[in-house]
Design an enzyme around this catalytic site. Structure first.
Site, PDB file in Angstrom:
ATOM      1  CB  SER A 273      -0.855  -0.012   1.266  1.00  0.00           C
ATOM      2  OG  SER A 273      -1.360   1.264   1.546  1.00  0.00           O
TER       3      SER A 273
ATOM      4  CE1 TYR B 242      -4.171  -2.075   4.782  1.00  0.00           C
ATOM      5  CE2 TYR B 242      -3.525   0.177   4.263  1.00  0.00           C
ATOM      6  CZ  TYR B 242      -3.897  -1.086   3.849  1.00  0.00           C
ATOM      7  OH  TYR B 242      -4.001  -1.366   2.509  1.00  0.00           O
TER       8      TYR B 242
END
Ligand SMILES: NC(=O)c1ccc[n+]([C@@H]2O[C@H](COP(=O)([O-])OP(=O)(O)OC[C@H]3O[C@@H](n4cnc5c(N)ncnc54)[C@H](O)[C@@H]3O)[C@@H](O)[C@H]2O)c1
Length: 348
Positions: A136, A161
């Site tokens: 990501s 995350y």
């Protein structure tokens, strides 16, 4: 070829599975269909994959098999890998979402750490030719130097995350080095489009604007995002998966570049290379929906970053890949789908 696509009921996994089936491949899908966001959307995506597979299938062999379960379930992963021979593994299943990782940290350790390790172990044991997995843009964390390049340091994440996605890259490198597995990490930048995710801002904004509810605009709208259209993302995913990572013979451990290695490991940004202001994004949405947004300006949120901007020159250099969809065109596609498909329409 036979591909394993994890997270097949998810946004990116759904498109990836459909495009692979349309190209005549066999796809084995796996997803827990968890309720992090609406499961009706995931079920409808699965039904479309099923239909796409049926249309493509001319022989007796099944071209689509779906396993419903969690990647943290080692028994299930062993069953899936022992029941099939995969040419490629495209690993997209994960607990996504930056904000949710603040409320629910353990969901991230289960799916993104334990689950990811099960995928690595299975790839090692089955000697998979190439594992392409989702990372990501959030790994760039506190970085201010834009655009973000794969060679930039990524040691300052600002959400759990992001930390789990960075951990995936490091775990993958380790397995590549130790066991000779070819792996590629794909750093996606804010993906949007039809069949997208209701937990993401563009979808929430569309819902709120249509229902006349206020939209939450963080940091007074002074945020820049590299919004990337789903079809551009999926093209890159498939090109990358089809071209296994090779060891870089020029890799110099005295001056190590972060995106390459003497192991068969590499990293790519997949972004739009054209960050847009959140305000511009909202204006386009308003004009496509034909309604003004009620705006609620709020301070910056914990875990959020001010800007995401992808340097995609590595993908361009290696595969001649460039994003092709402008924000206007992509949002038009999203809104067209949204108006036709989403349930608010029926309740009005
Ligand atoms: N969409 C984006 O903007 C974006 C940006 C950066 C990275 N990513 C990453 O790309 C991948 C795909 O994202 P997406 O947007 O399609 O998200 P998504 O949430 O729509 O898809 C992920 C899918 O994985 C499944 N899943 C979650 N935990 C699981 C588990 N433990 N076992 C099995 N299945 C599980 C979910 O049910 C879901 O269908 C994710 O790894 C995500 O972190 C997405």
């Amino acid at each position: 070829m036979t591909y394993l696509v994890t997270g097949a009921a998810g946004f990116i996994g759904f498109f990836t599975a459909c495009r692979l089936l349309e190209a005549g491949h066999t796809v084995i899908g796996l997803d827990s269909v968890n309720n992090y966001y609406r499961t009706d959307l995931k079920e409808r995506r699965l039904a479309i994959i099923e239909e796409t597979a049926r249309k493509q299938n001319s022989g007796h062999e099944k071209n689509w098999i779906f396993y419903r379960g969690g990647i943290e379930d080692k028994g299930l992963i062993d069953t899936v890998f022992s029941g099939h021979t995969f040419d490629r593994v495209i690993h997209l299943a994960a607990q996504a979402g930056v904000r949710y990782s603040i409320e629910n940290p353990y969901a991230y350790s289960v799916s993104n750490l334990d689950g990811f390790l099960n995928i690595l172990e299975a790839c090692r044991a089955s000697r998979i030719a190439h594992l392409a997995f989702a990372s990501s843009s959030s790994v760039y964390g506190m970085n201010k130097k834009v655009p973000f390049s794969e060679t930039d340091p990524v040691d300052h994440p600002v959400s759990l995350y992001a930390a789990t996605k960075r951990a995936n890259e490091l775990m993958a490198h380790t397995y590549s080095h130790l066991y000779g597995i070819s792996v590629t990490g794909m750093r996606f930048f804010t993906v949007y489009g039809p069949w997208g995710r209701p937990d993401m801002a563009y979808f929430k904004f569309a819902d709120a604007i249509m229902q006349g509810k206020p939209i939450d605009i963080y940091n007074n709208g002074d945020l820049l995002r590299d919004f990337t259209y789903i079809e551009d993302i999926v093209k890159a995913v498939i090109i990358i998966a089809d071209n296994p990572a090779r060891a870089d013979t020029a890799f110099d451990p005295l001056h190590p570049l972060a995106d390459r290695s003497s192991a068969q490991f590499r990293l790519y940004n997949i972004g739009n290379n054209h960050p847009e202001k959140l305000e511009t994004f909202i204006e386009i949405l308003e004009s496509l929906l034909g309604k003004q947004a009620k705006k609620k300006y709020l301070p910056m949120q914990a875990g959020d970053v001010y800007v995401t901007a992808a340097d995609t020159s590595a993908l361009e250099r290696d595969f001649n890949w460039r994003p092709e969809t402008s924000l206007e065109r992509g949002l038009e596609q999203f809104i067209q789908w949204y108006k036709e498909t989403e349930p608010w329409q029926k309740s009005l």
